[in-house]
Design a protein around this motif. Sequence first.
Motif, PDB file in Angstrom:
ATOM      1  N   LEU B   8       0.831  -1.212   0.000  1.00 11.11           N
ATOM      2  CA  LEU B   8       0.000   0.000   0.000  1.00 11.11           C
ATOM      3  C   LEU B   8       0.861   1.256   0.000  1.00 11.11           C
ATOM      4  O   LEU B   8       0.613   2.194  -0.746  1.00 11.11           O
ATOM      5  CB  LEU B   8      -0.920   0.004   1.228  1.00 11.11           C
ATOM      6  N   ASP B   9       1.874   1.289   0.838  1.00  7.00           N
ATOM      7  CA  ASP B   9       2.659   2.518   0.975  1.00  7.00           C
ATOM      8  C   ASP B   9       4.116   2.145   1.242  1.00  7.00           C
ATOM      9  O   ASP B   9       4.397   1.119   1.878  1.00  7.00           O
ATOM     10  CB  ASP B   9       2.088   3.353   2.137  1.00  7.00           C
ATOM     11  N   LEU B  10       4.987   3.012   0.772  1.00  7.61           N
ATOM     12  CA  LEU B  10       6.425   2.767   0.909  1.00  7.61           C
ATOM     13  C   LEU B  10       7.089   4.123   1.095  1.00  7.61           C
ATOM     14  O   LEU B  10       6.800   5.045   0.341  1.00  7.61           O
ATOM     15  CB  LEU B  10       6.888   2.082  -0.376  1.00  7.61           C
ATOM     16  N   TYR B  11       7.906   4.267   2.130  1.00  6.97           N
ATOM     17  CA  TYR B  11       8.609   5.546   2.320  1.00  6.97           C
ATOM     18  C   TYR B  11       9.925   5.321   3.051  1.00  6.97           C
ATOM     19  O   TYR B  11      10.182   4.238   3.587  1.00  6.97           O
ATOM     20  CB  TYR B  11       7.728   6.565   3.047  1.00  6.97           C
ATOM     21  N   LEU B  12      10.731   6.371   3.031  1.00 10.42           N
ATOM     22  CA  LEU B  12      12.069   6.274   3.620  1.00 10.42           C
ATOM     23  C   LEU B  12      11.990   6.300   5.127  1.00 10.42           C
ATOM     24  O   LEU B  12      11.150   6.988   5.705  1.00 10.42           O
ATOM     25  CB  LEU B  12      12.913   7.473   3.202  1.00 10.42           C
ATOM     26  N   TRP B  21       4.110  -0.644   4.058  1.00  7.60           N
ATOM     27  CA  TRP B  21       2.838  -1.063   4.637  1.00  7.60           C
ATOM     28  C   TRP B  21       2.126  -1.990   3.664  1.00  7.60           C
ATOM     29  O   TRP B  21       2.022  -1.686   2.471  1.00  7.60           O
ATOM     30  CB  TRP B  21       1.946   0.149   4.908  1.00  7.60           C
ATOM     31  N   PHE B  22       1.625  -3.090   4.206  1.00  4.76           N
ATOM     32  CA  PHE B  22       0.924  -4.075   3.371  1.00  4.76           C
ATOM     33  C   PHE B  22      -0.483  -4.319   3.889  1.00  4.76           C
ATOM     34  O   PHE B  22      -0.754  -4.200   5.082  1.00  4.76           O
ATOM     35  CB  PHE B  22       1.677  -5.414   3.385  1.00  4.76           C
ATOM     36  N   ILE B  23      -1.353  -4.665   2.960  1.00  6.76           N
ATOM     37  CA  ILE B  23      -2.685  -5.155   3.316  1.00  6.76           C
ATOM     38  C   ILE B  23      -2.609  -6.669   3.150  1.00  6.76           C
ATOM     39  O   ILE B  23      -2.384  -7.163   2.035  1.00  6.76           O
ATOM     40  CB  ILE B  23      -3.763  -4.581   2.371  1.00  6.76           C
ATOM     41  N   GLY B  24      -2.749  -7.389   4.244  1.00  5.50           N
ATOM     42  CA  GLY B  24      -2.583  -8.838   4.185  1.00  5.50           C
ATOM     43  C   GLY B  24      -3.779  -9.524   3.545  1.00  5.50           C
ATOM     44  O   GLY B  24      -4.883  -8.968   3.510  1.00  5.50           O
ATOM     45  N   GLU B  25      -3.538 -10.716   3.046  1.00  8.73           N
ATOM     46  CA  GLU B  25      -4.657 -11.498   2.491  1.00  8.73           C
ATOM     47  C   GLU B  25      -5.675 -11.806   3.588  1.00  8.73           C
ATOM     48  O   GLU B  25      -6.841 -12.062   3.310  1.00  8.73           O
ATOM     49  CB  GLU B  25      -4.135 -12.802   1.874  1.00  8.73           C
ATOM     50  N   ASP B  26      -5.188 -11.771   4.850  1.00  7.25           N
ATOM     51  CA  ASP B  26      -6.082 -12.005   5.992  1.00  7.25           C
ATOM     52  C   ASP B  26      -6.702 -10.695   6.489  1.00  7.25           C
ATOM     53  O   ASP B  26      -7.235 -10.641   7.590  1.00  7.25           O
ATOM     54  CB  ASP B  26      -5.303 -12.675   7.119  1.00  7.25           C
ATOM     55  N   ASP B  27      -6.577  -9.610   5.722  1.00  5.61           N
ATOM     56  CA  ASP B  27      -7.155  -8.284   6.009  1.00  5.61           C
ATOM     57  C   ASP B  27      -6.416  -7.505   7.111  1.00  5.61           C
ATOM     58  O   ASP B  27      -6.878  -6.450   7.527  1.00  5.61           O
ATOM     59  CB  ASP B  27      -8.652  -8.421   6.355  1.00  5.61           C
ATOM     60  N   LEU B 128       0.126  -1.586  -4.801  1.00  4.13           N
ATOM     61  CA  LEU B 128      -0.975  -2.555  -4.862  1.00  4.13           C
ATOM     62  C   LEU B 128      -0.593  -3.869  -5.564  1.00  4.13           C
ATOM     63  O   LEU B 128      -1.467  -4.605  -6.014  1.00  4.13           O
ATOM     64  CB  LEU B 128      -2.229  -1.945  -5.500  1.00  4.13           C
ATOM     65  N   ALA B 129       0.717  -4.135  -5.630  1.00  4.60           N
ATOM     66  CA  ALA B 129       1.147  -5.442  -6.154  1.00  4.60           C
ATOM     67  C   ALA B 129       0.912  -6.476  -5.064  1.00  4.60           C
ATOM     68  O   ALA B 129       1.164  -6.207  -3.886  1.00  4.60           O
ATOM     69  CB  ALA B 129       2.632  -5.404  -6.497  1.00  4.60           C
ATOM     70  N   HIS B 270       0.419  14.763   2.715  1.00 12.73           N
ATOM     71  CA  HIS B 270       0.693  13.337   2.480  1.00 12.73           C
ATOM     72  C   HIS B 270       0.718  12.594   3.808  1.00 12.73           C
ATOM     73  O   HIS B 270       1.247  13.096   4.802  1.00 12.73           O
ATOM     74  CB  HIS B 270       2.030  13.172   1.761  1.00 12.73           C
ATOM     75  N   LEU B 271       0.163  11.397   3.789  1.00 14.38           N
ATOM     76  CA  LEU B 271       0.075  10.603   5.018  1.00 14.38           C
ATOM     77  C   LEU B 271       1.051   9.425   4.949  1.00 14.38           C
ATOM     78  O   LEU B 271       1.531   9.069   3.873  1.00 14.38           O
ATOM     79  CB  LEU B 271      -1.354  10.096   5.213  1.00 14.38           C
ATOM     80  N   PHE B 272       1.309   8.853   6.098  1.00 18.80           N
ATOM     81  CA  PHE B 272       2.211   7.695   6.168  1.00 18.80           C
ATOM     82  C   PHE B 272       1.418   6.460   6.595  1.00 18.80           C
ATOM     83  O   PHE B 272       0.746   6.486   7.618  1.00 18.80           O
ATOM     84  CB  PHE B 272       3.325   7.957   7.185  1.00 18.80           C
ATOM     85  N   GLY B 273       1.481   5.426   5.774  1.00 18.63           N
ATOM     86  CA  GLY B 273       0.793   4.175   6.105  1.00 18.63           C
ATOM     87  C   GLY B 273      -0.595   4.097   5.520  1.00 18.63           C
ATOM     88  O   GLY B 273      -1.222   3.047   5.504  1.00 18.63           O
ATOM     89  N   ARG B 274      -1.101   5.238   5.091  1.00 15.41           N
ATOM     90  CA  ARG B 274      -2.344   5.261   4.317  1.00 15.41           C
ATOM     91  C   ARG B 274      -2.225   6.403   3.309  1.00 15.41           C
ATOM     92  O   ARG B 274      -1.260   7.186   3.382  1.00 15.41           O
ATOM     93  CB  ARG B 274      -3.567   5.413   5.226  1.00 15.41           C
TER      94      ARG B 274
END
Lengths: 187, 740
Positions: B8-12, B21-27, B128-129, B270-274
């Motif tokens: 979802l998000d990537l930053y330094l 930050w990832f959205i897991g298959e388990d939500d 979103l990969a 800009h937000l971090f993690g979302r």
Amino acid sequence: MESSLIPFSTPLPSRRFLAIGAHALSDKMLELIAKLSLMQRVTVLDCGNRSNMYSVAKLIRPYTADPVRVMCNIRLSRAFTCYQVLAMLQAVAANPPKEPLVVLDLLATFLDEDVELKDAQRLLNHSLSLLTQLSALAPVVISVRPIPLIAHQRAVLLELLKSNVDVCWEEPLALQTAQQTQMPLFG
Amino acid sequence: MTFRGWLLDLYLNQEEGLTLWFIGEDDRRICFRQAFPVSFYAAGPSEQLRALWKQVSGKAGVLGLSRRQKQDVFVADPVDVMQVDMDSPASQVRLFRDIEADFPNLTYYDADVTIGTRYMARHGVFPLALCELEADENQLIQSIHPLNTRWDLIPDLPPLRIFELKPDCDPNRGKVRSLLMRTDRFARHVPLDPAGDYLRLINEALADYDPDIFVTDWGDSWLIPFLNAQSEEKGIPLQLNRDATRPVRWQKETTYFSYGHIIYRPEEAHLFGRCHVDRKSSMMWSDYSLAGTLEMARVTTLPIEKAARVSPGQGISAMQVITALEKDVLVPYQKRQVEEFKSGMQLIQSDRGGMVYQPKVGLHMDVAQVDFVSMYPAVIIKGNISPEVPLPDLLEPAREELGVVPLTLKPLYKKRVEIKKKIRQYPPDHPMVATLKERANALKWLLVVCFGFLGYKNARYGRIEAHEAVTKGGREVLLRAKEVAESEGFEVLHMYVDALWIKKKGCSKPEHFTDVISKINLHTGLTINLDGIYRWVAFLPSKTDTRIPIANRYFGVFQSGEIKVRGLEARRRDTPIWIAAVQKQMIALLGQARTKAELSACIFEAFSFYYTSLQKLEENQVPVDQLVINGKVSYALEAYKASTASVRAARQMEAAGIPVKPGMRIRFIYRKGEPDVFAWDLGKPIDPLEVNKPKYIELLAKAGSAVLAPFGISEGLFREWSENRSIQLKLEYESTERAR
């Protein structure tokens, strides 16, 4: 072609000329290019997208039976960033022309706010030393427009340029204002 | 541990390098970190490189220095470069800032590549990969690989949690009294009470719902600054970020020049993690909405927040950089490549745009419009036009191996064509269609800008000669198409860059055009489609001289009933919405005519509608907010010597303490007396009686006359009638046909 419209009379001696005016005096510079090209080869470095060759072709047409040959006397290259201006001058200096060099709207790309002023100054200094070197062999005519208000902090670049030329001609203010009239869209 | 989820998000971060930050298959929403060493390169005279080597040896973050040979796209042979390996992107940025100042004359490569682009090039992972990763007990990623690609037609996307927050009115126009919160679970109006309970409610809702995408209206320019200020003033915490260790990141406001327009972009939150998406700051939102924004982020690898706001040019640039990195080609920091010298004659011959064949003015029945599919990208791919590849001979490539630019465009072009095919497989009201159309639109914009980008001054892989070769190819294609159409007995009424309008007696059904289309495809090697068959189309003349046709100023109605309008007031951004609506409705009424015989009645209906609208205007029945003109200032106000209406309105705003920046939209109303304009964004009400009706009648007459021009009614005549009704208008199609 009325020579009175051109601020510098031809033939030009091997010196550095600067012309300052609205729209970097495009019309006058194109007249100068046309006039020079009727007599000899001329190198044009366009730094502000001002090289309207259709205008030049129209200007030379009454004076020659072979406009294509005359247009081929003009050798030009365009730069769209100040890094390219320097690279272009380096390329010209590597094989300097013996015929006049016309530089259109030299400062246009140096006003780009994405380029820090100190970088623009460094690049301009380097460019000016190359132009000085080139002017030893052939006349160099440079045109610029007055620094716009939005870039007033870069006025130092024009001062730097002025101090690095032999002859400077400024278009009278009244003429500049007349050329800048803009048609409003509404009202 | 092994984890599967969507990025979802990537930053330094300053410690390990990257936070992801990832959205897991388990939500679940999970944060990982990853070490990410990077390299950049310097080239130039050996003595300067030696001095640089000496200066950076042993500096913080430097992992190693080495001498390499790498490929510069603008140079035939590999160049000698010094490779500087850094432990993290943050150290690289710091070190590069210093050495650039100390060694300005060196040529640098890979020095300003964004982190998302580098990550994609190294790991094949994009926003979103769907990924599978291995991480240690400290959540540090050890390995990662994607499970899908940017080019999947129907990608496997995560179930995104979308939280919408917007004020109850335009904060520039009125006093906001409440905010609307909406998710897939709830919708609620939150009054802005003085105690600040709304802050608690928003905070609780954010914590409870934990959104991935935070969608706002005026979030950048008003909502987030307001909420932050209120939170601070009232001492009520508000956590907008998912990463609680970070404050909101503000990106500076900017003004830039794009495709002939000066554009102002306000500060961005800009937000971090979302991801924060402000619909009012998202320049393409009306074209491709959220589905298109996510598609843009996936294919370009730009962060979602950026993909929503920036022009497609930045997306194309990022994609070209990925192609270069994947091909192990250097990414220039400053483009120094100059145009090769040309003669004046060569410039005249090469510096031309698209082919335009002036239309035959008037109204024409049963006309087919055929369009090349993404013509310029197709020419780039077919001709292998790229800065490092020798120029093609018209459409014949100089070499087989694709250059950086066509290599970037080919999958993009293919994906758009496939999505459009997919759209045609569904019925028009199928729920998939809207999303697919938005995605296709996002890809269209990327393809549209790729041609302009070849000639853009700051494009890393731009070259003016390549730009010229594309238009040359385009002109050739159009001429070949014209020759084919004419040899098949069609009359070519108009050609405009990538489209032709053709007609032939007895041809009024799609199958009547199948042969000519196949032959054009064969003779050009490019794909051309039937855009539609017009019941009728009207090509308009110049307003100043009716003998002169104007390219791309026409309107017509397809057999499907769909109306197409180009170059009319209804298409202009500055036209008041009411005037645009009247013009569109007039065309719609004309569009009811299926045959020439039906036109006269429809003309009368269109005119009657105009007359009713005119009466409404005269009787103050048009809401004032629908008369707002959406002007613009392109320069700082002090630079204007002539005072246009937009400038006069902008000056009123400045006098009221509202900062005006170049590129800003300035909304205003024409009013009677002095001042003659009323700046709409002053937030004050205007008495409808103050509206300058004659001015709006003039604008309405202009819009109305454009629609009635093909029927012999001139703008002057129509305006005169609209102003005082002292003349009689002749509204008959047949009579104008005879006169012609």
